[in-house]
Scaffold this motif. Structure first.
Motif, PDB file in Angstrom:
ATOM      1  N   UNK A  19      32.671  -5.900 -45.146  1.00  0.00           N
ATOM      2  CA  UNK A  19      32.396  -6.517 -46.059  1.00  0.00           C
ATOM      3  C   UNK A  19      32.743  -4.764 -47.252  1.00  0.00           C
ATOM      4  N   UNK A  20      33.306  -4.903 -48.173  1.00  0.00           N
ATOM      5  CA  UNK A  20      33.471  -4.225 -48.772  1.00  0.00           C
ATOM      6  C   UNK A  20      32.883  -4.036 -51.039  1.00  0.00           C
ATOM      7  N   UNK A  21      32.241  -3.841 -50.601  1.00  0.00           N
ATOM      8  CA  UNK A  21      32.172  -4.879 -52.538  1.00  0.00           C
ATOM      9  C   UNK A  21      31.051  -3.598 -53.308  1.00  0.00           C
ATOM     10  N   UNK A  22      30.648  -4.055 -54.067  1.00  0.00           N
ATOM     11  CA  UNK A  22      29.780  -3.657 -55.058  1.00  0.00           C
ATOM     12  C   UNK A  22      28.059  -4.335 -55.596  1.00  0.00           C
ATOM     13  N   UNK A  23      27.241  -4.298 -55.566  1.00  0.00           N
ATOM     14  CA  UNK A  23      26.301  -4.112 -55.936  1.00  0.00           C
ATOM     15  C   UNK A  23      26.398  -5.783 -56.399  1.00  0.00           C
ATOM     16  N   UNK A  24      26.196  -6.675 -56.630  1.00  0.00           N
ATOM     17  CA  UNK A  24      26.152  -8.114 -57.811  1.00  0.00           C
ATOM     18  C   UNK A  24      27.822  -8.635 -58.050  1.00  0.00           C
ATOM     19  N   UNK A  25      28.698  -8.201 -57.088  1.00  0.00           N
ATOM     20  CA  UNK A  25      29.485  -8.964 -57.520  1.00  0.00           C
ATOM     21  C   UNK A  25      30.101  -9.077 -56.634  1.00  0.00           C
ATOM     22  N   UNK A  26      30.950 -10.261 -55.606  1.00  0.00           N
ATOM     23  CA  UNK A  26      31.051 -11.202 -54.463  1.00  0.00           C
ATOM     24  C   UNK A  26      32.034  -9.455 -54.100  1.00  0.00           C
ATOM     25  N   UNK A  27      32.003 -10.137 -52.846  1.00  0.00           N
ATOM     26  CA  UNK A  27      32.310  -8.112 -51.491  1.00  0.00           C
ATOM     27  C   UNK A  27      33.418  -9.015 -50.846  1.00  0.00           C
ATOM     28  N   UNK A  28      34.773  -7.933 -50.530  1.00  0.00           N
ATOM     29  CA  UNK A  28      35.758  -8.326 -49.792  1.00  0.00           C
ATOM     30  C   UNK A  28      35.211  -8.832 -48.702  1.00  0.00           C
ATOM     31  N   UNK A  29      35.849  -9.099 -47.596  1.00  0.00           N
ATOM     32  CA  UNK A  29      35.824  -9.387 -46.690  1.00  0.00           C
ATOM     33  C   UNK A  29      37.017  -8.652 -45.760  1.00  0.00           C
ATOM     34  N   UNK A  30      36.740  -7.697 -44.530  1.00  0.00           N
ATOM     35  CA  UNK A  30      37.404  -6.965 -43.998  1.00  0.00           C
ATOM     36  C   UNK A  30      37.669  -7.121 -42.560  1.00  0.00           C
ATOM     37  N   UNK A  31      37.246  -7.155 -41.815  1.00  0.00           N
ATOM     38  CA  UNK A  31      37.148  -7.793 -40.395  1.00  0.00           C
ATOM     39  C   UNK A  31      35.248  -8.123 -39.891  1.00  0.00           C
ATOM     40  N   UNK A  32      35.838  -9.423 -38.972  1.00  0.00           N
ATOM     41  CA  UNK A  32      34.706  -9.509 -38.380  1.00  0.00           C
ATOM     42  C   UNK A  32      35.068 -10.246 -36.517  1.00  0.00           C
ATOM     43  N   UNK A  33      34.296  -9.786 -35.610  1.00  0.00           N
ATOM     44  CA  UNK A  33      34.514 -10.669 -34.089  1.00  0.00           C
ATOM     45  C   UNK A  33      33.445 -10.683 -33.603  1.00  0.00           C
ATOM     46  N   UNK A  34      32.918 -11.370 -32.783  1.00  0.00           N
ATOM     47  CA  UNK A  34      32.227 -11.127 -32.094  1.00  0.00           C
ATOM     48  C   UNK A  34      32.422 -10.959 -30.316  1.00  0.00           C
ATOM     49  N   UNK A  35      31.741  -9.633 -30.258  1.00  0.00           N
ATOM     50  CA  UNK A  35      31.768  -9.159 -29.124  1.00  0.00           C
ATOM     51  C   UNK A  35      31.031  -9.139 -28.071  1.00  0.00           C
TER      52      UNK A  35
END
Lengths: 172, 172
Positions: A19-35
């Motif tokens: 994810x990416x973002x800054x403290x205290x604000x909603x983050x943006x999802x960049x990627x997720x997976x299960x290995x």
């Protein structure tokens, strides 16, 4: 803007969330997976698969920081060794790439995303879905914990990374 | 002639021993050392130091096989996590170099070098010193267990490696 790779370590199913973002604000999802890895396979191959995948993910998504769930010896005896081993591989993958690696306890992560250190899995998944404004809960569910770890680090650790970097620079 | 890198995993003190030989005959000592890391240092740096040292040792001494002590969750709760993590780094270092990695339980190693699976540390050190025709017991003592692991693999696992390679070749 801080981009974080979160890892919920596991040998059979290892959750990864970026994810990416800054403290205290909603983050943006960049990627997720299960290995995934097969319990019948040799341990060396299973760990090597994780090692390679972490290296690929770091190259592909260029996170600035890695957050890994801290494993305790008191955890489930049946899976704790595999979890510790998978965690070690994640930690070294980050360190090898020169990234700061921070460990968080499950309660720190739960408290960061739900406000309660004793929240259950469903509550964490619900909050991750909301906080990242996802249309549906992450599937497989193992990825939700990894995303929660990454959010936790953006909110709590981002500042810590900056302080550490400033301290390092000041010492030079 | 099989050259084996034995690793007695530990986070604070990790024993490493390299021997070469053939099953049933005394082995030759090639190298031994203990990789140290400071408990006050960050876990990521400690694991990275081990990762780098294993890679260097594999490049420098070109072992054909790696033997690592199997860690159990029932072991000492205070050190078991670090031991599991250090073990994972050793296993992946071998796998990354394309080497077969074999795990042995402490009793398998003790039985291989002393004839008894319940031998104590002093007995293992004594036998390692004798079997490798060393002038004095290995110092630090942590290295003796790593040398014992390597001897155990030359004697027990050498055949196994060859069988696995033959099987792999036959499958192609």
């Amino acid at each position: 803007m801080l981009r974080v790779l979160g890892v919920d370590p596991g040998l059979t199913r290892c959750g990864v969330g970026i994810v990416e973002g800054v403290p205290g604000r909603p983050c943006t999802m960049v990627h997720y997976e299960v290995v995934h890895s097969d319990p019948d396979e040799e341990l060396a191959h299973r760990l090597l698969r994780l090692d390679r995948r972490f290296a690929e993910l770091i190259t592909e998504f260029a996170p600035a920081s890695v957050a890994v769930e801290r494993v305790f010896a008191q955890n489930n005896v049946g899976t704790v060794m595999g979890t510790a081993q998978a965690g070690a591989i994640a930690i070294v993958a980050g360190a090898r790439a020169g990234l700061p690696v921070t460990l968080y306890t499950p309660s720190e992560v739960k408290a960061a995303v739900t406000g309660s250190g004793s929240a259950d899995k469903a509550q964490v998944t619900l909050m991750v879905t909301r906080l990242l404004k996802l249309a549906a809960p992450p599937r497989p569910a193992d990825a939700a914990d990894a995303l929660a770890l990454a959010i936790c680090h953006v909110w709590r650790g981002g500042t810590r990374d900056k302080l550490a970097a400033a301290l390092k620079a000041a010492r030079r």
